[in-house]
Design an enzyme around this catalytic site. Structure first.
Site, PDB file in Angstrom:
ATOM      1  N   ARG A 154      18.434  16.016  -1.641  1.00 28.91           N
ATOM      2  CA  ARG A 154      19.028  14.792  -2.188  1.00 28.91           C
ATOM      3  C   ARG A 154      19.570  15.042  -3.599  1.00 28.91           C
ATOM      4  O   ARG A 154      19.163  14.371  -4.540  1.00 28.91           O
ATOM      5  CB  ARG A 154      17.973  13.665  -2.248  1.00 28.91           C
TER       6      ARG A 154
ATOM      7  N   ARG B 233       3.376 -11.141   4.958  1.00 32.80           N
ATOM      8  CA  ARG B 233       4.827 -11.104   5.109  1.00 32.80           C
ATOM      9  C   ARG B 233       5.302 -10.615   6.479  1.00 32.80           C
ATOM     10  O   ARG B 233       6.505 -10.538   6.733  1.00 32.80           O
ATOM     11  CB  ARG B 233       5.442 -10.245   3.994  1.00 32.80           C
TER      12      ARG B 233
ATOM     13  N   ARG C 199      14.841  -1.247  -6.940  1.00 30.79           N
ATOM     14  CA  ARG C 199      13.463  -1.690  -7.119  1.00 30.79           C
ATOM     15  C   ARG C 199      13.168  -2.002  -8.569  1.00 30.79           C
ATOM     16  O   ARG C 199      13.771  -1.417  -9.471  1.00 30.79           O
ATOM     17  CB  ARG C 199      12.492  -0.586  -6.661  1.00 30.79           C
TER      18      ARG C 199
ATOM     19  N   PRO D 279       0.816  -1.210   0.000  1.00 32.68           N
ATOM     20  CA  PRO D 279       0.000   0.000   0.000  1.00 32.68           C
ATOM     21  C   PRO D 279       0.852   1.264   0.000  1.00 32.68           C
ATOM     22  O   PRO D 279       1.722   1.446   0.843  1.00 32.68           O
ATOM     23  CB  PRO D 279      -0.808  -0.099   1.283  1.00 32.68           C
ATOM     24  N   GLU D 280       0.581   2.114  -0.956  1.00 38.03           N
ATOM     25  CA  GLU D 280       1.172   3.455  -1.000  1.00 38.03           C
ATOM     26  C   GLU D 280       0.072   4.431  -0.591  1.00 38.03           C
ATOM     27  O   GLU D 280      -0.992   4.008  -0.155  1.00 38.03           O
ATOM     28  CB  GLU D 280       1.695   3.740  -2.416  1.00 38.03           C
TER      29      GLU D 280
END
Length: 320
Positions: free
Chosen positions: A199, A156, A309, A2-3
């Site tokens: 960043r 998980r 990813r 879930p985002e």
DNA sequence: CACTTGACCTGTCCGC
DNA sequence: TGCGGACAGGTCAAGT
């Protein structure tokens, strides 16, 4: 899993379904899943009424009448599913509103394929992904006084649930560090671009996934928004122009708003508070579409690893 | 310090 | 059919 759009969908569902309900009993598995002393649960959760359901980034916050809050992170495979009666999980008794929504989604799904393929089923919003609960993935079962249940399932076991005083929630490390909500009305494109300056030498994809830059972006919506803005995920932040940041800001918000409208993305595990799938992936332009044509130019979409990813791009639209 | 990688777990899928 | 390995949407700790 879930985002932001998925957690927001769960939040909205729970907000409808559990506010005002009084907790009668709680069963949970490991200390990791629910690391509170039994005494806390007994004192501040049992007998409490649900007063609000909030969200910050990908974290769900269930406020209680005891001025304590259940802080929940679903991580990859967590689910929060409300069941009033076991029969609720069949789709037989939809409300008129649900029926209308289901019909509309089905229509859009049929017309929505851009590659001539009729994609139906995988994203069908009416399809329930959960069977009888609890099942072997159930880690916490909350029973309300009226006999209804709220299940925290998590295959998980990465997810967690904590009980803490509501006033202490903002003091959690994560809450202090997490960036602004990308869908907030006051959150501007200028502020979005500014946040990335922390960043400068990392890839744009890694920066998007960094929760201290902007809250709530995960792998799906990172790929989708970068495709929308025609930016290669491995480009360094300090090479992105202000025009590109503006486009990325627009695309990210558009994609997340669309995903919320579609009830989120279900790949394998994600379900809403009623145990049902989200249909956004039916509309995804690159995510999980490797080998298929780019909706914009027809070039074959490829998948590779970036920022650790699985990453999907159109190699024609998104160049380094 | 800035950034990247591995670990946390279980289930599934793919190739041999 | 069985088995080993890679992989899965998130985040943190440890490593470079």
């Amino acid at each position: 899993m879930p985002e932001l759009p998925e957690v927001e969908t769960v939040r909205r569902g729970l907000h409808e379904l559990i506010i005002g309900r009084k907790v009668k009993a709680v069963e949970h598995d490991t200390p990791k899943g629910f690391p509170n002393a039994a005494a806390d649960v007994e004192e501040f959760l049992i007998g409490a009424k649900i007063t609000n359901v909030r969200r910050r980034a990908k974290v769900l916050l269930i406020d209680l009448s005891t001025d304590y809050t259940l802080v929940i992170h679903l991580k990859m495979t967590g689910q929060m599913v409300f069941v009033s009666h076991p029969s609720d999980l069949s789709s037989a008794d939809l409300t008129p509103l649900e029926r209308e929504r289901t019909a509309r989604e089905a229509e859009e799904t049929i017309g929505g394929g851009d590659d001539g393929e009729l994609r139906f089923g995988a994203g069908h919003p009416n399809e329930s992904l959960v069977g009888e609960l609890p099942d072997k993935s159930t880690r916490v079962t909350m029973t309300f006084e009226d006999g209804s249940h709220l299940y925290f399932n998590d295959q998980r076991k990465f997810g967690w649930m904590k009980l803490m005083p509501t006033l202490e929630v903002p003091n959690i490390d994560f809450m202090k560090k997490v960036g602004p909500e990308p869908l907030d009305a006051e959150f501007t494109a200028a502020e979005f671009a500014e946040r990335f300056k922390r960043r400068p030498k990392t890839s744009i994809k890694a920066a998007l996934l960094d929760q201290t830059v902007v809250a709530g972006v995960g792998n799906i919506y990172a790929d989708e928004s970068l495709w929308g803005a025609k930016i290669h995920p491995e480009r360094l932040v300090n090479t992105i122009s202000s025009e590109e940041f503006e486009k990325l800001y627009e695309e990210l918000r558009a994609v997340m708003n669309l995903a919320i409208e579609k009830g989120g993305s279900t790949d394998k595990n994600y379900v809403n508070a009623e145990g049902k799938r989200g249909s956004y992936l039916t509309f995804a332009r690159v995510f999980r579409r490797e080998g298929k044509p780019c909706p914009r130019c027809g070039t074959t979409i490829i998948k590779f690893k970036a920022a650790g990813r699985g990453t999907h791009i159109c190699p024609h639209c998104q160049v380094k």
